[in-house]
Design a protein around this motif. Sequence first.
Motif, mmCIF file in Angstrom:
data_model
loop_
_atom_site.group_PDB
_atom_site.id
_atom_site.type_symbol
_atom_site.label_atom_id
_atom_site.label_comp_id
_atom_site.label_asym_id
_atom_site.label_seq_id
_atom_site.Cartn_x
_atom_site.Cartn_y
_atom_site.Cartn_z
ATOM 1 N N ASP A 95 35.406 49.937 46.283
ATOM 2 C CA ASP A 95 34.487 50.758 46.278
ATOM 3 C C ASP A 95 32.875 50.421 46.387
ATOM 4 O O ASP A 95 32.993 49.883 45.488
ATOM 5 N N GLY A 105 31.518 48.721 36.080
ATOM 6 C CA GLY A 105 32.070 49.981 36.024
ATOM 7 C C GLY A 105 33.929 49.826 36.363
ATOM 8 O O GLY A 105 33.561 51.267 35.886
ATOM 9 N N GLU A 106 33.848 49.030 36.217
ATOM 10 C CA GLU A 106 35.140 48.914 36.167
ATOM 11 C C GLU A 106 35.880 48.572 34.751
ATOM 12 O O GLU A 106 36.442 48.760 34.295
ATOM 13 N N GLY A 107 35.357 48.727 34.105
ATOM 14 C CA GLY A 107 35.292 48.553 32.648
ATOM 15 C C GLY A 107 35.686 47.242 31.631
ATOM 16 O O GLY A 107 35.350 46.878 30.313
ATOM 17 N N CYS A 109 32.543 39.665 32.455
ATOM 18 C CA CYS A 109 31.967 38.915 34.041
ATOM 19 C C CYS A 109 30.790 37.638 34.147
ATOM 20 O O CYS A 109 29.883 38.442 33.292
ATOM 21 N N LEU A 158 29.812 46.030 39.821
ATOM 22 C CA LEU A 158 31.264 46.960 40.366
ATOM 23 C C LEU A 158 32.284 46.396 39.206
ATOM 24 O O LEU A 158 32.727 47.758 38.371
ATOM 25 N N ALA A 159 32.201 45.917 38.079
ATOM 26 C CA ALA A 159 32.575 44.758 37.608
ATOM 27 C C ALA A 159 32.162 45.751 35.992
ATOM 28 O O ALA A 159 33.367 46.118 35.479
ATOM 29 N N ARG A 173 28.097 42.877 42.042
ATOM 30 C CA ARG A 173 29.028 42.373 41.966
ATOM 31 C C ARG A 173 29.403 42.303 40.441
ATOM 32 O O ARG A 173 30.846 42.966 40.264
ATOM 33 N N HIS A 186 35.616 45.407 43.512
ATOM 34 C CA HIS A 186 36.352 46.924 42.568
ATOM 35 C C HIS A 186 37.773 46.855 42.484
ATOM 36 O O HIS A 186 37.811 46.409 44.155
ATOM 37 N N ALA A 187 38.054 47.320 41.838
ATOM 38 C CA ALA A 187 39.731 47.608 42.480
ATOM 39 C C ALA A 187 39.966 48.566 43.660
ATOM 40 O O ALA A 187 41.364 48.729 43.769
ATOM 41 N N ARG A 188 39.414 49.716 43.734
ATOM 42 C CA ARG A 188 39.794 50.175 44.666
ATOM 43 C C ARG A 188 38.642 49.568 45.978
ATOM 44 O O ARG A 188 38.517 50.662 46.433
#
Length: 229
Positions: free
Chosen positions: A108, A148-150, A82, A145-146, A142, A104-106
Amino acid sequence: MSHALELRAARVRYGPLEALHGVSLIAPAPGLTVLLGRNGSGRTTALRALAGTVPLSGGAVVWGGADITRLPAHERARRGLCFVPDRQAVFGSLTVAENLELAHARGDRTAALAAYPELRPLLARRAGTLSGGEQRMLAVSRALLAAGEGARAVLVDEPTQGMSAAVASRTYGLLEDLDAGVVVAEQRLPPGLRGRAGREVVVYELRRGEVVFAGEAAEVPADRPGAAE
């Protein structure tokens, strides 16, 4: 250090001018690495070279032991890198809420608003109308969040630009706590970098396209131009 991000004797040219003169550095993961330097020092170019947004004219970029020098920026992003540039880091025509949902993929945005509650009353505003400090909060949130998504690597150019001292301190606490390799470019060493247990804060100071200091944050002499005041 299996997910470390490295520059190996990296050279970058902008036309006839060489901006990096064989720069080598290792950014451990997880951990925080700070690239220090004044404008024109090469710190931003080094960050962009890691992200893949500028090509190398020599040397290599290595991530997790694999040579990714020829891997384009979008492929690095797909693999979990990222990058937050110093300018145009948010989608100005979209609202704050839409910017967060895209990260975020969902969709959130809970973690972002917990990190920066200042963004909550701004959710309906278009990102392009925010102040500089508010845009940096949005851009960093942002990235959070990225992560947190891996995302395994988070690169941020001047993450606290335009922020108050209190928000800047909170921002560095958030970045240090990420379970990722975090590399930031700054003009001065942020005060109070603590590091987490078992992790070190690595500092590289660049000057005129070369590394002139490499060590841990605690080792940066107080009289160096990039030292925290």
